[in-house]
Design a protein around this motif. Sequence first.
Motif, PDB file in Angstrom:
ATOM      1  N   GLU A  79      31.723  50.981  46.665  1.00 24.02           N
ATOM      2  CA  GLU A  79      31.131  49.672  47.105  1.00 24.02           C
ATOM      3  C   GLU A  79      31.421  49.267  48.390  1.00 24.02           C
ATOM      4  OE1 GLU A  79      30.079  47.252  42.908  1.00 24.02           O
ATOM      5  OE2 GLU A  79      32.221  46.930  43.929  1.00 24.02           O
ATOM      6  N   THR A  84      26.442  47.278  46.292  1.00 27.32           N
ATOM      7  CA  THR A  84      27.335  47.264  45.051  1.00 27.32           C
ATOM      8  C   THR A  84      26.696  48.137  44.160  1.00 27.32           C
ATOM      9  OG1 THR A  84      25.864  45.440  43.990  1.00 27.32           O
ATOM     10  CG2 THR A  84      27.652  44.560  45.422  1.00 27.32           C
ATOM     11  N   ARG A  86      26.006  47.932  41.198  1.00 23.32           N
ATOM     12  CA  ARG A  86      25.022  47.241  40.190  1.00 23.32           C
ATOM     13  C   ARG A  86      23.716  47.163  41.182  1.00 23.32           C
ATOM     14  NH1 ARG A  86      23.434  45.188  35.858  1.00 23.32           N
ATOM     15  NH2 ARG A  86      25.462  45.911  35.213  1.00 23.32           N
ATOM     16  N   SER A 123      34.161  54.384  34.261  1.00 30.32           N
ATOM     17  CA  SER A 123      34.228  53.693  35.623  1.00 30.32           C
ATOM     18  C   SER A 123      33.138  52.764  36.010  1.00 30.32           C
ATOM     19  CB  SER A 123      34.601  54.620  36.931  1.00 30.32           C
ATOM     20  OG  SER A 123      33.329  55.374  36.960  1.00 30.32           O
ATOM     21  N   ASP A 124      33.098  51.729  37.008  1.00 30.51           N
ATOM     22  CA  ASP A 124      31.995  50.971  37.260  1.00 30.51           C
ATOM     23  C   ASP A 124      30.737  51.992  37.577  1.00 30.51           C
ATOM     24  OD1 ASP A 124      33.158  48.528  36.451  1.00 30.51           O
ATOM     25  OD2 ASP A 124      33.973  48.137  38.535  1.00 30.51           O
ATOM     26  N   TYR A 125      31.236  53.003  38.456  1.00 29.71           N
ATOM     27  CA  TYR A 125      30.095  53.859  38.870  1.00 29.71           C
ATOM     28  C   TYR A 125      29.509  54.580  37.826  1.00 29.71           C
ATOM     29  CZ  TYR A 125      28.575  58.260  40.681  1.00 29.71           C
ATOM     30  OH  TYR A 125      27.621  59.281  41.169  1.00 29.71           O
ATOM     31  N   LYS A 127      29.245  53.532  34.571  1.00 26.12           N
ATOM     32  CA  LYS A 127      28.521  52.391  33.754  1.00 26.12           C
ATOM     33  C   LYS A 127      27.288  52.064  34.627  1.00 26.12           C
ATOM     34  CE  LYS A 127      32.709  50.430  31.326  1.00 26.12           C
ATOM     35  NZ  LYS A 127      33.175  49.173  31.328  1.00 26.12           N
ATOM     36  N   THR A 128      27.309  51.744  35.501  1.00 23.82           N
ATOM     37  CA  THR A 128      26.050  51.480  36.507  1.00 23.82           C
ATOM     38  C   THR A 128      24.937  52.726  36.755  1.00 23.82           C
ATOM     39  OG1 THR A 128      27.164  51.742  38.687  1.00 23.82           O
ATOM     40  CG2 THR A 128      27.151  49.522  37.628  1.00 23.82           C
ATOM     41  N   ASP A 261      38.098  52.845  41.200  1.00 21.51           N
ATOM     42  CA  ASP A 261      36.991  53.305  40.594  1.00 21.51           C
ATOM     43  C   ASP A 261      36.821  55.052  40.523  1.00 21.51           C
ATOM     44  OD1 ASP A 261      34.789  51.835  38.866  1.00 21.51           O
ATOM     45  OD2 ASP A 261      33.747  53.234  39.892  1.00 21.51           O
TER      46      ASP A 261
END
Length: 314
Positions: A79, A84, A86, A123-125, A127-128, A261
């Motif tokens: 990000e 971002t 998301r 990770s957020d990566y 998951k999104t 991340d």
Amino acid sequence: MKVQTVCVLGGTGFVGRALVSRLANSGCKVRVLTRHPQRRCREIEVVPNVSLLAIGDTPLAGHFKGCDAVINLVGILNEAGSQTFRGVHVELAKRVAAACVEAGVPRLLHMSALNADAVNGVSDYLKTKGEGEDAVHATAGLKVTSFRPSVIFGCEDSFFNRFAGLLKLAPVLPLACPESRFQPVYVRDVAAAFAQALEDDRTVGKRLELGGPRIYTLKELVEFTARTLSLSTLVIGLPDSVAKLQAKLMDKLPTKPFSLDNYRSLQQDSIVGGEDGFALLGIVPRSVEGVMPRELRARDHRGPYAAYRASAGR
């Protein structure tokens, strides 16, 4: 249905350039959308059948009108500012799918990632990426195929070339997560998979995983890069606690060369475990050893664009 006109988001990127050239050379008319039309992309502009278009204030559906298919390659590894995970991986993916339906485009190819999982992603990566993938597949009235590649290599990639630069800086390279495993896949093989899937109904609704012919640890890949460039740099794997600390510190840097991340993503091996897209499409993927020595040496000796020119048409 014969695909004649395709709109590509992310077409000026690493994978995008290879895919756009392949589609255009096969006779497709390709619209490449960009947020930065002032940034010239000669590799695309000189290819027949390609139009480089500014997104501007035109709704996505307006750009998609008259297309047989849309390809979304947009993604980020970290990000930064207004970008971002998301916003790029989820909200944009939803907007693209909705615009396809609004414009009457029947087909969407979507770039995801190995291990993408909206619920269990580490990770957020991831998951999104998983949430965006789920959203486009759930879009009523749209024929979707998503692709889940391992790390993608080739001329001007952000993997081997980044480590090549780091290996030249010092006699020792401390490496985080050295035992993380990858199944690297050649960018032109990824482009071939996208191109063939466009008109292959067997791929509709599928989430195709793409991996090369061999699995390596991260340390093996970095050491291969050093040998290829005749560098004597010593690669030392960091303990996990030190790797995590390194990620936390680098996460605070503006360029984020390695983030927390990224560290989390590396806790899960990036290897094919689901449906093998290359096997389904009859593509034999090329190896790191068969491609990267030529690409790395060409870039190293003659500048960043020499390898691209040398590999054109392969």
